[in-house]
Write an enzyme that holds these catalytic residues in place. Structure first.
Site, short mmCIF file in Angstrom:
data_model
loop_
_atom_site.label_atom_id
_atom_site.label_comp_id
_atom_site.label_asym_id
_atom_site.label_seq_id
_atom_site.Cartn_x
_atom_site.Cartn_y
_atom_site.Cartn_z
N ASP A 14 8.88 97.41 109.50
CA ASP A 14 9.07 98.85 109.52
C ASP A 14 9.59 99.19 110.92
OD1 ASP A 14 8.67 101.67 108.82
OD2 ASP A 14 6.96 101.55 110.20
N ASP A 16 9.72 103.02 112.73
CA ASP A 16 8.96 104.04 113.46
C ASP A 16 7.47 103.73 113.44
OD1 ASP A 16 10.92 106.67 113.82
OD2 ASP A 16 11.45 105.43 112.10
N ASP A 175 2.88 99.81 109.82
CA ASP A 175 1.82 100.56 110.48
C ASP A 175 1.11 101.56 109.59
OD1 ASP A 175 4.13 102.27 110.35
OD2 ASP A 175 3.21 103.56 111.86
#
Length: 231
Positions: A14, A16, A175
């Protein structure tokens, strides 16, 4: 020291909150459009809990947080958001500590690495180019690149396919619940970072491993891949 012989051959990241702390620049863009709507500003900490499902959802959450809004209002603010963010995509954004060193180690180990993000593709590429990371990521698929996006596992699997990888030798790194959900939908193990943009505590995401710093990632990937091989 991680065992390179037991490393996954492909790792999908991922963007961001996983590779880069984009919170300050996303907050500036969010506050830009909230001001256009006559709303108060939001904090970086608040925006970090709103990120993960793309720009439109971020705007919707910003409106909801500051008094409510309609899908039509969010849609009207989308292009101003994208225009502002495109011009300020990497003003205050910073890679998380140890990221670049870890990407270099993965690349030197022959691991295929790519990005699967719900960020619009053009903005994702702009951020990676500004950071000078094109050499690491031959495949970078955004949230508007395909007819589906995370948490749909096909988003990750398309990255793997374009990298020339094998899903059975791939691990996701993310995240948020969106990343973990997408990995599960794709049938992949997932490593979560504890310092990202999740509104859910990282240790409650249900990931196969959790790291607090990128200097722990190589060992985590090796452990996850070894456990998969012996399952």
């Amino acid at each position: 020291m991680s065992d390179l012989n037991n490393m996954p051959r492909c790792v999908v990241f991922d963007l961001d909150g996983t590779l880069v702390d984009t919170g300050p620049d996303l907050t500036a863009a969010t506050n830009h459009v909230l001001a256009l709507a006559g709303r108060p500003s939001v904090t970086v900490a608040e925006v970090r809990d709103m990120v993960g499902l793309g720009a439109r959802k971020l705007i919707e959450r910003g409106l909801a947080h500051t008094g409510g809004g309609t899908p039509e209002q969010a849609e009207s603010l989308l292009q101003p958001f994208l225009d502002y963010y495109a011009q300020n995509v990497c003003v205050a954004s910073q890679p998380f500590p140890g990221v670049e060193q870890t990407l270099t180690r993965l690349q030197e180990a022959g691991v295929l690495i790519g990005i699967c993000t719900n960020k619009p593709e053009g903005l994702s590429h702009a951020l990676i180019e500004t950071l000078g990371w094109q050499r690491f990521f031959p495949v970078n698929i955004g949230g508007d690149s395909l007819p589906f996006r995370k948490p749909d596992g096909r988003h990750i699997l398309t990255v793997v396919e374009r990298l020339g990888g094998n899903p059975h030798e791939t691990v996701m790194v993310g995240d948020s619940a969106v990343d973990v959900g997408a990995a599960r939908d794709a049938g992949l193990p997932v490593v979560a970072v504890s310092f990202g943009f999740s509104s859910v505590p990282a240790d409650e995401l249900g990931a196969d491993a959790l790291i607090d710093h990128y200097d722990q990632l190589m060992d985590a990937l090796t452990a996850v891949q070894r456990e998969r091989a012996t399952a």
